[in-house]
Structures are given as structure tokens and as C-alpha cells.
Design an enzyme around this catalytic site. Structure first.
Site, PDB file in Angstrom:
ATOM      1  N   ARG A 150       0.845  -1.195   0.000  1.00 45.03           N
ATOM      2  CA  ARG A 150       0.000   0.000   0.000  1.00 45.03           C
ATOM      3  C   ARG A 150       0.883   1.249   0.000  1.00 45.03           C
ATOM      4  NH1 ARG A 150      -1.866  -3.554   4.033  1.00 45.03           N
ATOM      5  NH2 ARG A 150      -3.968  -4.401   3.664  1.00 45.03           N
ATOM      6  N   LYS A 174      -1.713  -2.503   8.003  1.00 49.36           N
ATOM      7  CA  LYS A 174      -2.853  -2.025   8.781  1.00 49.36           C
ATOM      8  C   LYS A 174      -2.870  -2.680  10.150  1.00 49.36           C
ATOM      9  CE  LYS A 174      -6.078  -0.807   5.077  1.00 49.36           C
ATOM     10  NZ  LYS A 174      -7.420  -1.070   4.494  1.00 49.36           N
ATOM     11  N   HIS A 245      -3.082   2.222  -5.472  1.00 47.19           N
ATOM     12  CA  HIS A 245      -3.767   0.954  -5.259  1.00 47.19           C
ATOM     13  C   HIS A 245      -3.942   0.187  -6.568  1.00 47.19           C
ATOM     14  CE1 HIS A 245      -4.911  -0.199  -1.260  1.00 47.19           C
ATOM     15  NE2 HIS A 245      -5.901  -0.924  -1.710  1.00 47.19           N
ATOM     16  N   ARG A 248      -1.168  -2.063  -6.874  1.00 44.58           N
ATOM     17  CA  ARG A 248      -1.394  -3.196  -5.955  1.00 44.58           C
ATOM     18  C   ARG A 248      -2.353  -4.204  -6.595  1.00 44.58           C
ATOM     19  NH1 ARG A 248      -1.275  -4.538  -0.413  1.00 44.58           N
ATOM     20  NH2 ARG A 248      -3.242  -5.135   0.556  1.00 44.58           N
ATOM     21  N   HIS A 271      -3.508  -9.159   3.677  1.00 44.86           N
ATOM     22  CA  HIS A 271      -4.935  -9.216   3.969  1.00 44.86           C
ATOM     23  C   HIS A 271      -5.187 -10.103   5.174  1.00 44.86           C
ATOM     24  CE1 HIS A 271      -6.279  -8.102  -0.400  1.00 44.86           C
ATOM     25  NE2 HIS A 271      -6.057  -7.041   0.351  1.00 44.86           N
ATOM     26  N   TYR A 280      -9.802 -10.734  -6.600  1.00 46.11           N
ATOM     27  CA  TYR A 280      -8.891 -10.791  -7.747  1.00 46.11           C
ATOM     28  C   TYR A 280      -9.117 -12.036  -8.601  1.00 46.11           C
ATOM     29  CZ  TYR A 280      -6.611  -7.035  -5.256  1.00 46.11           C
ATOM     30  OH  TYR A 280      -6.361  -5.855  -4.618  1.00 46.11           O
TER      31      TYR A 280
END
Length: 299
Positions: A150, A174, A245, A248, A271, A280
């Protein structure tokens, strides 16, 4: 004693920043959502949070639809306000049922945008050069595509976080979750050239440890990365909007399209839930379908 609405909001923002460790971007978005909600309350002459019942909450959401906000944006605003009310309920006993009872609007079925390899190659071509800016932009683009990190993770990388011997970079994801992401020879060569020939000269007299710097030698910001990518798009004459993004998304799509398993891509992207990565597979499946329709004699 319950504080004034604005004071309570300041207390909540401090809570999510310091105790919940939300990113500065997320905090800013939550704060903006709350300011919009308070403006609505003021317009409706509502001065007390306890006066907000389900009917008022529904009216607020209706106003958001009237202003043509996307469903995903409305859903995020509901989450922001719901989280704020949950905090206010826990601290001061303010009723939080109004937004707890609201349903999130169904999200549009929108697949993440990504680059095809030929398009990405055009981006790399415009970074060719020996000047300091080109060397930096090349290293930045190579690392983004090599790792799928990110933009917030990219601008937080320090020089010491890059292990050239093992070909991995340490990133802080995150929720302050640390992970190590591998990168390949193209990114490694670009990074070494940038660190040897470009970064020291861009830094001049500046003293800091951040990996990527702007043309003044200061740490590169997320906004700065977006500016660089948009500039590359214009120079490559690619007529589409680009975000960090999108690189990404391209990273994940290309890996899955080449046969990588979903769990591996999940780990690389950082994730927490597999469902975040599964989107995806829809892209790669659609690409396979289009290729089939265009090439099979009886399609």
C-alpha cells in the site's frame, strides 16, 4: 457529564488515533464523516446526540443518496458514525441504536482496475534515465509492482528495512501488523542505483532515515506518490486515472493469472481475511472468459 458534541468528537478521534492505532488517512476520513454528520444535525436543529433516532438516521442516509454519493462511500459513513456512537455509548451511555439498526447499502459489483503488462511496460519506459528524479521514480515503481504494498506502507519504509541480500522489505501494515515481502531482481537493481546515485544527492543536508524522498530531500508523502504516478501516466500517454492501489491490484492480478495460489497472495498483500483477496479471482476469471470468447472457434 456528557461533553459537547464537538468535544466528544475530538475525544473519539484521539481514541481511534492513539488507542486503536488507525492510520492517519483513516482517522482523517472518519473525522470528515463526523463533520458532515454534525452539519446535518445542525441543519435539522438537533443539538443532542440522544435525539437521533432511527427516523433521523434514515433521513441522513437519504440526504447522502440525494447528493449522489457512491454506495461504498455511504457504507463507510454509516460505519464511521456507528463506531462514534458505540464509543459514546460505552463512555457516556448515549443511545446508539439508531445507527446500529441501519443496514449498509449493497455495494456495487465493481472489479478493481489493473494494468495489462503492455500498459505497465509503458510506465516503466518513461522512468528510464540517469537523472536523480528518474532513478527515484524507477525504484518507486519497481518496488510497488514487485511487492503490491500500500502507499501508506511504501512511504513508511526506512532504508534499514530493505534487505538486499535476502531480497525482502519489512513493511508495517494495517493495525500495526508487520510483515516481510520479497522483491525481485528488477526492483533490487533499481533500488541499489537509487540509493547509490540519487538519494544521497537529493537529501543534500537533510537527516532522516526514510527510503523515498522528494526533490527537496524530505520524506515522500502519500500525496507525493500519487503526484509521481499521475505524472508518469501523462508522460506514458495512458489515458486513464491511476492510483497507487491500482499497482497493488495489478500485482495481485498478475500473480493469480500466472498460477499463484490465493493463500500466498493473501499473505503477500497483508490481507487479514481471504475474502479480501478473492476479488482478484473474479478479474482473472473474467480475463480468461474474454480470451476464450475471442479465440475459440465456437465461442
Amino acid at each position: 457529564m456528557v461533553p459537547e458534541i464537538r468535544d466528544l468528537a475530538d475525544e473519539y478521534v484521539s481514541y481511534i488515533r492513539l488507542e486503536k492505532n488507525y492510520s492517519s488517512y483513516t482517522v482523517a476520513e472518519y473525522e470528515k464523516d463526523l463533520q458532515g454528520f454534525f452539519a446535518f444535525l445542525e441543519h435539522e436543529h438537533i443539538n443532542d446526540l440522544d435525539e437521533v433516532d432511527y427516523a433521523v438516521a434514515r433521513l441522513y442516509v437519504t440526504r447522502l443518496y440525494d447528493r449522489m454519493f457512491a454506495r461504498t462511500t455511504i457504507s463507510r459513513k454509516i460505519s464511521s458514525i456507528r463506531s462514534f456512537y458505540k464509543f459514546a455509548n460505552a463512555r457516556y451511555g448515549i443511545q446508539d441504536q439508531a445507527f446500529r439498526l441501519l443496514y449498509h447499502p449493497k455495494k456495487e459489483e465493481r472489479l478493481p482496475a489493473f494494468f495489462y503488462e503492455q500498459e505497465l511496460e509503458k510506465l516503466f519506459e518513461v522512468t528510464i534515465g540517469e537523472d536523480h528524479r528518474s532513478l527515484r521514480d524507477r525504484a518507486l515503481l519497481e518496488l510497488l509492482y514487485a511487492t503490491g504494498i500500500r502507499v501508506g506502507e511504501l512511504v513508511s519504509i526506512e532504508v534499514k528495512d530493505v534487505d538486499h541480500y535476502l531480497g525482502i522489505v519489512k513493511v508495517m501494515g494495517k493495525g500495526r501488523r508487520e510483515r516481510f515481502v520479497p522483491y525481485g531482481s528488477f526492483a533490487d537493481e533499481a533500488l541499489e542505483r537509487y540509493l547509490e546515485a540519487s538519494r544521497p544527492r537529493l537529501m543534500k543536508e537533510k537527516k532522516h532515515s526514510m527510503l523515498f524522498v522528494n526533490l527537496r530531500g524530505d520524506p515522500l508523502t502519500a500525496r507525493g506518490v500519487r503526484y509521481i504516478l499521475n505524472d508518469l501516466m501523462e508522460r506514458a500517454a495512458l489515458h486513464t486515472k491511476i492510483t497507487p492501489h491500482m499497482i497493488r491490484h495489478t500485482f495481485a492480478t498478475h500473480l493469480l493469472g500466472a498460477g499463484a495460489d490465493l493463500r500466498t497472495v493473501q499473505e503477500l498483500l497483508g490481507h487479514r481475511h481471504l475474502s479480501s483477496t478473492q476479488v482478484y479471482t473474479h478479474i482473472t476469471n473474467e480475463h480468461l472468459r474474454q480470451t476464450y470468447l475471442q479465440t475459440h472457434p465456437r465461442a
